[in-house]
Design an enzyme around this catalytic site. Structure first.
Site, PDB file in Angstrom:
ATOM      1  N   GLY A 247      34.692   9.449  15.083  1.00  0.00           N
ATOM      2  CA  GLY A 247      34.253   8.148  15.599  1.00  0.00           C
ATOM      3  C   GLY A 247      33.990   8.109  17.087  1.00  0.00           C
ATOM      4  N   GLU A 288      38.004  14.673  13.458  1.00  0.00           N
ATOM      5  CA  GLU A 288      36.802  14.879  12.644  1.00  0.00           C
ATOM      6  C   GLU A 288      35.561  14.315  13.319  1.00  0.00           C
ATOM      7  OE1 GLU A 288      39.308  14.280   8.501  1.00  0.00           O
ATOM      8  OE2 GLU A 288      38.138  12.631   9.318  1.00  0.00           O
ATOM      9  N   PRO A 289      35.138  14.890  14.423  1.00  0.00           N
ATOM     10  CA  PRO A 289      33.945  14.366  15.089  1.00  0.00           C
ATOM     11  C   PRO A 289      32.681  14.755  14.325  1.00  0.00           C
ATOM     12  CG  PRO A 289      34.740  16.326  16.226  1.00  0.00           C
ATOM     13  CD  PRO A 289      35.707  16.070  15.105  1.00  0.00           C
ATOM     14  N   ARG A 291      29.146  12.508  14.759  1.00  0.00           N
ATOM     15  CA  ARG A 291      28.080  12.039  15.641  1.00  0.00           C
ATOM     16  C   ARG A 291      28.139  12.677  17.033  1.00  0.00           C
ATOM     17  NH1 ARG A 291      26.224   6.625  15.087  1.00  0.00           N
ATOM     18  NH2 ARG A 291      28.173   6.237  14.005  1.00  0.00           N
ATOM     19  N   TYR A 332      21.914  -1.257  10.874  1.00  0.00           N
ATOM     20  CA  TYR A 332      22.927  -1.644  11.885  1.00  0.00           C
ATOM     21  C   TYR A 332      22.305  -2.252  13.137  1.00  0.00           C
ATOM     22  CZ  TYR A 332      24.991   2.416   9.427  1.00  0.00           C
ATOM     23  OH  TYR A 332      25.389   3.342   8.506  1.00  0.00           O
ATOM     24  N   CYS A 359       7.207  -0.028   3.201  1.00  0.00           N
ATOM     25  CA  CYS A 359       6.791  -1.374   2.782  1.00  0.00           C
ATOM     26  C   CYS A 359       7.968  -2.322   2.868  1.00  0.00           C
ATOM     27  CB  CYS A 359       6.249  -1.328   1.373  1.00  0.00           C
ATOM     28  SG  CYS A 359       4.803  -0.290   1.319  1.00  0.00           S
ATOM     29  N   GLU A 360       8.275  -2.722   4.049  1.00  0.00           N
ATOM     30  CA  GLU A 360       9.459  -3.531   4.311  1.00  0.00           C
ATOM     31  C   GLU A 360       9.254  -4.138   5.692  1.00  0.00           C
ATOM     32  OE1 GLU A 360      12.864  -4.482   2.443  1.00  0.00           O
ATOM     33  OE2 GLU A 360      12.087  -2.533   1.872  1.00  0.00           O
ATOM     34  N   TYR A 388      23.333  10.980  11.337  1.00  0.00           N
ATOM     35  CA  TYR A 388      23.081   9.887  10.385  1.00  0.00           C
ATOM     36  C   TYR A 388      21.609   9.505  10.314  1.00  0.00           C
ATOM     37  CZ  TYR A 388      28.131   9.722  10.740  1.00  0.00           C
ATOM     38  OH  TYR A 388      29.463  10.083  10.757  1.00  0.00           O
TER      39      TYR A 388
HETATM   40  N1  LLP Z   1      36.029  11.032   9.430  1.00  0.00           N
HETATM   41  C1  LLP Z   1      35.935  10.035   8.539  1.00  0.00           C
HETATM   42  C2  LLP Z   1      36.998   9.825   7.571  1.00  0.00           C
HETATM   43  C3  LLP Z   1      34.805   9.204   8.549  1.00  0.00           C
HETATM   44  O1  LLP Z   1      34.734   8.209   7.676  1.00  0.00           O
HETATM   45  C4  LLP Z   1      33.782   9.439   9.483  1.00  0.00           C
HETATM   46  C5  LLP Z   1      32.588   8.606   9.504  1.00  0.00           C
HETATM   47  C6  LLP Z   1      33.916  10.502  10.385  1.00  0.00           C
HETATM   48  C7  LLP Z   1      35.066  11.280  10.328  1.00  0.00           C
HETATM   49  C8  LLP Z   1      32.881  10.858  11.400  1.00  0.00           C
HETATM   50  O2  LLP Z   1      32.613   9.837  12.294  1.00  0.00           O
HETATM   51  P1  LLP Z   1      31.700  10.127  13.586  1.00  0.00           P
HETATM   52  O3  LLP Z   1      32.467  11.065  14.484  1.00  0.00           O
HETATM   53  O4  LLP Z   1      30.448  10.743  13.108  1.00  0.00           O
HETATM   54  O5  LLP Z   1      31.493   8.783  14.167  1.00  0.00           O
HETATM   55  N2  LLP Z   1      26.259   5.843   8.971  1.00  0.00           N
HETATM   56  C9  LLP Z   1      26.931   5.274  10.109  1.00  0.00           C
HETATM   57  C10 LLP Z   1      28.202   5.997  10.420  1.00  0.00           C
HETATM   58  C11 LLP Z   1      29.167   5.984   9.258  1.00  0.00           C
HETATM   59  C12 LLP Z   1      30.372   6.790   9.598  1.00  0.00           C
HETATM   60  C13 LLP Z   1      31.213   6.951   8.405  1.00  0.00           C
HETATM   61  N3  LLP Z   1      32.364   7.729   8.619  1.00  0.00           N
HETATM   62  C14 LLP Z   1      25.989   5.288  11.315  1.00  0.00           C
HETATM   63  O6  LLP Z   1      24.860   5.715  11.159  1.00  0.00           O
HETATM   64  O7  LLP Z   1      26.347   4.833  12.389  1.00  0.00           O
END
Ligand code: LLP
Length: 435
Positions: A247, A288-289, A291, A332, A359-360, A388
């Protein structure tokens, strides 16, 4: 905001990874996802070095949901990083690319029996269990296997991070995990500890995505540690792993200002040490990075099509992609930075809306942005599309999904081929002939 290797030359042509974007568009077509190897490498390496400097044992699991394909899984094997997968499809992608199952954490808020069986057979490092029904299913399937199955319990710690409501997960009413309220998580821990087939290795909690603050992560770690202490007092059990999820936010636009990670991980590591009961080992800190490793590495290259000014004066620039390759603006209200290839900073600029081809009405990639005057055939580049975008792409309107190309040191490599029209009908079956 732009990939590390991004530059423009004297004719304002954009380059990434030492390759001219116009040449990539020529060679591979548009829309095109381009991933800058240097950006991904520097981010992975900084996580690995940062976590090797903190005082506790720590482990990075790259979150595959941000961007995963076979080559990505292979590429990751250069570092001592694990992988967080959330489906049998992600698990298969990883395993078929030679990723070590022992380095894979299997997540997901609903896992089918087939997926759980597959994860157990593959020998993943642990399954992160999300609900009581799933706990029972894992326990039953573990009973049929010849070893105790390692699990973490995913907890919802009641932390409300400041991010878009759709990507917030830490609050008690989240669909994810066991709420640490109303005795729900207690029930799960009790069952897990009592099972002869399960090895409860620890807890997991992920508070949300694209978080640009430090406090929610520190509070998350603290909450998991406090909860572990409760169980230690009650039963003597103490976790081997506490996983605080991913996150960590990135810079989509100039106003996004992610805090430095080092002081945050130092604070978290100190808490891990200070809150470990005497005689117990400090748990492993897992993160768990997703993004923050791939987001800023990616750009998407589109070809400009029709340009029209509608009654009222609004100017629409349409491009040959849109919500099928980047659903984030529609889902979002995500805002992206963009540029037009070959146009200099001194050119007159207009406020325009960049519309996608789907088409939206809501298929708008960039709403009211200031860009140089575009003409049909120009290349429009959107930034920070590495996370993503490809992973959430669809075939809406039966539009083939773009190719993914990795660029490094003046060379480009196809990581995912562009889909063809034939691919679109590959799984279709014609109806049986009427009798
Ligand atoms: N770990 C878990 C349990 C998660 O649910 C997620 C993301 C991550 C790690 C990785 O998060 P990150 O470091 O990538 O922020 N589709 C959305 C993001 C959904 C994230 C879901 N879980 C977007 O495009 O912003």
């Amino acid at each position: 905001m732009v990939p590390d290797s991004f530059r423009t030359d004297e004719s304002h042509s954009m380059w990434v990874g030492g390759v001219r974007i116009a040449d990539l568009a020529e060679q591979y077509g548009t829309p095109l996802y381009v991933m800058d190897e240097a950006s991904m490498r520097s981010r992975i390496e900084s996580y690995v070095s940062l976590l090797s400097d903190v005082r506790v044992n720590a482990q990075v699991f790259y979150a595959g949901k941000a961007f995963l394909c076979s080559a990505m899984a292979q590429w990751l094997r250069q570092w001592p990083v694990g992988l967080d997968v959330v489906s049998a499809g992600e698990l298969y992608t990883a395993l078929s690319s030679g990723f070590d199952p022992e380095s894979i954490a299997f997540h997901g808020n609903i896992k089918t029996a087939d997926e759980i069986r597959y994860a157990i057979q593959a020998g993943v490092r642990y399954i992160v269990v999300d609900s009581l029904a799933e706990l029972q299913m894992v326990e039953e399937l573990a009973g049929k296997s010849d070893r105790r199955v390692p699990i973490l319990l995913r907890l919802t710690p009641g932390i409300d991070a400041h991010t878009h409501a759709f990507i917030r997960t830490g609050q008690f009413d989240s669909k994810f995990g066991f709420a640490m309220a109303d005795g729900i998580s207690d029930q799960a821990v009790t069952l897990a500890l009592a099972s002869p087939h399960l090895d409860l290795m620890g807890f997991h909690a992920h508070v949300g995505s694209q978080i640009l603050e430090t406090e929610p992560f520190v509070a998350n770690a603290e909450t998991l540690l406090e909860y572990a202490q409760v169980w230690h007092r009650k039963s003597g059990w103490w976790p081997q792993v506490l996983d605080i999820g991913g996150g960590f936010g990135v810079r989509y636009n100039a106003e996004d200002d992610p805090p430095p990670l080092r002081p945050m991980f130092e604070r978290i590591a100190q808490k891990f040490e200070a809150m470990t009961p005497p005689g117990c080992s400090v748990p492993q800190l897992a993160i768990e990075p997703g993004r923050s490793i791939v987001g800023e590495a990616g750009v998407t290259v589109y070809r400009v099509g029709a340009i029209k000014t509608v009654p009222g004066g609004k100017c629409f620039i349409s491009v040959d992609g849109g919500m099928g390759d980047n659903i984030r603006p529609a889902l979002y209200q995500a805002k992206y930075a963009a540029g037009l290839d070959g146009h200099g900073p001194d050119e007159a600029r207009n406020v325009v809306t960049v519309a996608g081809r789907y088409c939206e009405t809501g298929d708008v990639l960039l709403s009211e942005v200031t860009l140089p005057e575009a003409k049909a055939g120009d290349l429009l580049v959107t930034f920070v599309t590495g996370a993503y975008n490809y992973s959430m792409a669809s075939n809406y309107n039966r539009v083939p999904r773009p190719a993914v190309v990795l660029v490094a040191n003046g060379q480009s490599h196809v990581w995912v081929q562009r889909e063809s029209w034939q691919d679109l009908v590959r799984l279709d079956r014609l109806m049986h002939s009427p009798s």
